[in-house]
Design a protein around this motif. Structure first.
Motif, PDB file in Angstrom:
ATOM      1  N   LEU A   1      -6.904   1.045  -3.039  1.00 17.39           N
ATOM      2  CA  LEU A   1      -7.980   0.079  -2.840  1.00 17.39           C
ATOM      3  C   LEU A   1      -8.213  -0.621  -4.173  1.00 17.39           C
ATOM      4  O   LEU A   1      -8.686  -0.011  -5.131  1.00 17.39           O
ATOM      5  N   LYS A   2      -7.860  -1.897  -4.239  1.00 19.21           N
ATOM      6  CA  LYS A   2      -7.866  -2.612  -5.518  1.00 19.21           C
ATOM      7  C   LYS A   2      -9.271  -2.733  -6.101  1.00 19.21           C
ATOM      8  O   LYS A   2      -9.457  -2.606  -7.310  1.00 19.21           O
ATOM      9  N   ASP A   3     -10.259  -2.981  -5.259  1.00 19.83           N
ATOM     10  CA  ASP A   3     -11.646  -3.104  -5.725  1.00 19.83           C
ATOM     11  C   ASP A   3     -12.549  -2.279  -4.809  1.00 19.83           C
ATOM     12  O   ASP A   3     -12.948  -2.748  -3.737  1.00 19.83           O
ATOM     13  N   PRO A   4     -12.897  -1.043  -5.209  1.00 17.44           N
ATOM     14  CA  PRO A   4     -13.727  -0.176  -4.351  1.00 17.44           C
ATOM     15  C   PRO A   4     -15.127  -0.727  -4.081  1.00 17.44           C
ATOM     16  O   PRO A   4     -15.804  -0.258  -3.162  1.00 17.44           O
ATOM     17  N   SER A   5     -15.555  -1.731  -4.858  1.00 14.73           N
ATOM     18  CA  SER A   5     -16.877  -2.314  -4.601  1.00 14.73           C
ATOM     19  C   SER A   5     -16.846  -3.292  -3.440  1.00 14.73           C
ATOM     20  O   SER A   5     -17.887  -3.694  -2.915  1.00 14.73           O
ATOM     21  N   LYS A   6     -15.619  -3.673  -3.012  1.00 12.78           N
ATOM     22  CA  LYS A   6     -15.458  -4.583  -1.887  1.00 12.78           C
ATOM     23  C   LYS A   6     -15.001  -3.810  -0.649  1.00 12.78           C
ATOM     24  O   LYS A   6     -14.538  -2.673  -0.748  1.00 12.78           O
ATOM     25  N   THR A   7     -15.094  -4.417   0.497  1.00 12.18           N
ATOM     26  CA  THR A   7     -14.841  -3.718   1.749  1.00 12.18           C
ATOM     27  C   THR A   7     -13.388  -3.263   1.885  1.00 12.18           C
ATOM     28  O   THR A   7     -12.456  -4.026   1.594  1.00 12.18           O
ATOM     29  N   PRO A   8     -13.181  -2.041   2.364  1.00  7.42           N
ATOM     30  CA  PRO A   8     -11.816  -1.583   2.671  1.00  7.42           C
ATOM     31  C   PRO A   8     -11.278  -2.185   3.968  1.00  7.42           C
ATOM     32  O   PRO A   8     -10.105  -1.975   4.299  1.00  7.42           O
ATOM     33  N   LEU A   9     -12.110  -2.926   4.689  1.00  6.55           N
ATOM     34  CA  LEU A   9     -11.675  -3.577   5.924  1.00  6.55           C
ATOM     35  C   LEU A   9     -10.945  -4.889   5.661  1.00  6.55           C
ATOM     36  O   LEU A   9     -10.530  -5.563   6.605  1.00  6.55           O
ATOM     37  N   ASP A  10     -10.787  -5.248   4.399  1.00  6.21           N
ATOM     38  CA  ASP A  10     -10.003  -6.416   4.015  1.00  6.21           C
ATOM     39  C   ASP A  10      -8.598  -5.945   3.658  1.00  6.21           C
ATOM     40  O   ASP A  10      -8.393  -5.247   2.663  1.00  6.21           O
ATOM     41  N   ALA A  11      -7.605  -6.317   4.474  1.00  5.25           N
ATOM     42  CA  ALA A  11      -6.236  -5.871   4.238  1.00  5.25           C
ATOM     43  C   ALA A  11      -5.727  -6.301   2.866  1.00  5.25           C
ATOM     44  O   ALA A  11      -4.906  -5.605   2.254  1.00  5.25           O
ATOM     45  N   GLY A  12      -6.230  -7.414   2.353  1.00  6.02           N
ATOM     46  CA  GLY A  12      -5.813  -7.903   1.052  1.00  6.02           C
ATOM     47  C   GLY A  12      -6.338  -7.075  -0.104  1.00  6.02           C
ATOM     48  O   GLY A  12      -5.909  -7.270  -1.247  1.00  6.02           O
ATOM     49  N   ASN A  13      -7.267  -6.178   0.186  1.00  4.98           N
ATOM     50  CA  ASN A  13      -7.842  -5.321  -0.856  1.00  4.98           C
ATOM     51  C   ASN A  13      -7.035  -4.038  -1.054  1.00  4.98           C
ATOM     52  O   ASN A  13      -7.424  -3.171  -1.829  1.00  4.98           O
ATOM     53  N   TRP A  14      -5.914  -3.915  -0.332  1.00  3.08           N
ATOM     54  CA  TRP A  14      -5.059  -2.735  -0.466  1.00  3.08           C
ATOM     55  C   TRP A  14      -3.721  -3.123  -1.092  1.00  3.08           C
ATOM     56  O   TRP A  14      -3.124  -4.133  -0.712  1.00  3.08           O
ATOM     57  N   GLU A  15      -3.262  -2.315  -2.026  1.00  3.07           N
ATOM     58  CA  GLU A  15      -2.011  -2.555  -2.726  1.00  3.07           C
ATOM     59  C   GLU A  15      -1.041  -1.405  -2.463  1.00  3.07           C
ATOM     60  O   GLU A  15      -1.372  -0.244  -2.685  1.00  3.07           O
ATOM     61  N   LYS A  16       0.160  -1.723  -2.016  1.00  6.78           N
ATOM     62  CA  LYS A  16       1.143  -0.704  -1.629  1.00  6.78           C
ATOM     63  C   LYS A  16       2.115  -0.409  -2.767  1.00  6.78           C
ATOM     64  O   LYS A  16       2.519  -1.313  -3.498  1.00  6.78           O
ATOM     65  N   SER A  17       2.526   0.869  -2.864  1.00  7.90           N
ATOM     66  CA  SER A  17       3.589   1.265  -3.786  1.00  7.90           C
ATOM     67  C   SER A  17       4.288   2.497  -3.225  1.00  7.90           C
ATOM     68  O   SER A  17       3.742   3.229  -2.416  1.00  7.90           O
ATOM     69  N   GLY A  18       5.524   2.708  -3.685  1.00  8.42           N
ATOM     70  CA  GLY A  18       6.236   3.873  -3.192  1.00  8.42           C
ATOM     71  C   GLY A  18       7.735   3.768  -3.361  1.00  8.42           C
ATOM     72  O   GLY A  18       8.248   2.749  -3.837  1.00  8.42           O
ATOM     73  N   PRO A  19       8.425   4.808  -2.957  1.00  9.69           N
ATOM     74  CA  PRO A  19       7.829   6.071  -2.528  1.00  9.69           C
ATOM     75  C   PRO A  19       7.229   6.835  -3.707  1.00  9.69           C
ATOM     76  O   PRO A  19       7.705   6.703  -4.831  1.00  9.69           O
ATOM     77  N   VAL A  20       6.183   7.626  -3.436  1.00  7.49           N
ATOM     78  CA  VAL A  20       5.515   8.375  -4.494  1.00  7.49           C
ATOM     79  C   VAL A  20       5.874   9.859  -4.462  1.00  7.49           C
ATOM     80  O   VAL A  20       5.550  10.589  -5.407  1.00  7.49           O
TER      81      VAL A  20
END
Length: 359
Positions: A266-285
């Protein structure tokens, strides 16, 4: 009358008995100590391990048996490295949407009640009927009686008899004081289980009610998520520390050695997690090696003294496609940027120090 030679032999025998008694005791004590301070993987059989620490105990929640399970059990132990005896807390009804295929149950604690989130279907294979539901404890005993709170609204399908869309692997957690559910689901219901799986998130008004529309936050769109017989994202787990929010999820196919873990942040925890753009993917971990196959569907906890973080996951027993799996446990660390560092999976039989505070 005993002569000098007989007396000498008696003393020699006595000395030998004392020596071997001390030696045997020392060997025994060393083995006991070894068992107390070290363990080896795997620590059990099964798949999709879920563990939660509460009031000095570890509770492990699992489905009873293989992929065709019809019940849920909970183990209790004061040691993370040792599983307790399973106690069946719920059996599927004889008929209905959740009468079979009980998958990946999770145990959570809210407001002095325990809740079990699980996937189930009325039949299978093919596994086209899977939906997700919630059980609520009657008391504050996690190994006690549970009542069925019903099916979760993981997407609306007015044509389907359940009124919902295919969904498995529900995980829940608080972000910014609000309760959210994250799960693996289909974009729409299908007549084949050869259907791609995505990750969805929604807000909850209470532990058994999804109150917002679902939002898709991940699809198997990266090269390391593709290449097998079926592209999928599943087994999402919230992992939170020092204000940072991650979702660790499984990708590739659970029945192959290529099963692995990936991460959403979650790129900015102060903003809603319901915004798909607020999530950043990486992997494999976290992924398998030549000696450890198909690492996936993990849960996370801390050592008894709270000083260490541990990952609890399953692996495949062979390269042959299928769901014959075992349970493994190992410590992980945190990077300077606050993200988890799982390292490499430890092969079976290697001695591992028990969690801090367990000995």
């Amino acid at each position: 009358m005993i002569n000098t030679k007989e007396r000498s032999n008696s003393r020699l025998i006595a000395c030998c008995l004392v020596f071997f008694s001390i030696y045997s005791f020392s060997v025994c004590l060393a083995q006991v100590k070894k068992n107390l301070v070290e363990f080896t993987n795997p620590i059990g059989k099964g798949a999709d391990p879920w563990v939660i620490r509460h009031n000095g105990y570890y509770y492990v929640c699992q489905s009873n048996g293989d992929i065709n399970s019809k019940g849920i059990s909970i183990r209790k132990s004061d040691k993370l490295s040792q599983l307790g005896k399973p106690v069946t807390v719920w059996n599927a009804p004889d008929e209905g949407w959740n009468s079979s295929q009980i998958w990946a149950p999770e145990l959570h604690y809210f407001n002095k009640k325990w809740y079990i989130y699980y996937a189930a279907g009325k039949a299978g294979p093919p596994y086209i009927h899977q939906r997700s539901g919630v059980l609520e404890s009657v008391t504050d005993d996690p190994q006690g009686e549970y009542v069925d709170k019903g099916i979760l609204n993981t997407g609306t399908d007015t044509v389907n008899e359940t009124g919902t869309i295919w969904a498995i692997d529900v995980n829940v957690g608080y972000i910014g004081g609000k309760l959210y559910a994250v799960w693996s689901g289909w974009e729409q219901n299908a007549t084949t289980d050869k259907t791609s799986q995505h990750l969805y998130i929604a807000e909850m008004s209470n532990p058994w009610t999804i109150s917002s529309a679902r939002v898709k936050i991940s699809s198997p769109d990266q090269p390391w998520e593709q290449g097998g017989p079926l592209d999928l994202n599943e087994g999402p787990q919230f992992l939170m520390r020092e204000g940072k929010v991650f979702i660790i999820y499984s990708t590739r196919e659970s029945w192959t050695p290529e099963y692995r873990l990936a991460q959403l942040k979650l790129k900015d925890p102060s903003k809603t997690p319901l915004d798909a753009g607020n999530w950043e993917k990486s992997g494999p971990v976290f992924q398998g090696t030549a000696k450890v196959l198909g690492t996936g569907h993990a849960s996370f906890t801390q050592s008894p003294d709270g000083k260490e973080w541990w990952i609890f996951y399953h692996t495949k027993k062979s390269k042959t496609p299928g769901w014959d799996r075992d349970l493994r446990l190992q410590k992980f660390n945190w990077r300077a940027d606050g993200s988890p560092d799982f390292g490499l999976p430890i092969p079976a039989g290697i001695l591992i120090p028990v969690p801090s505070g367990e000995y």
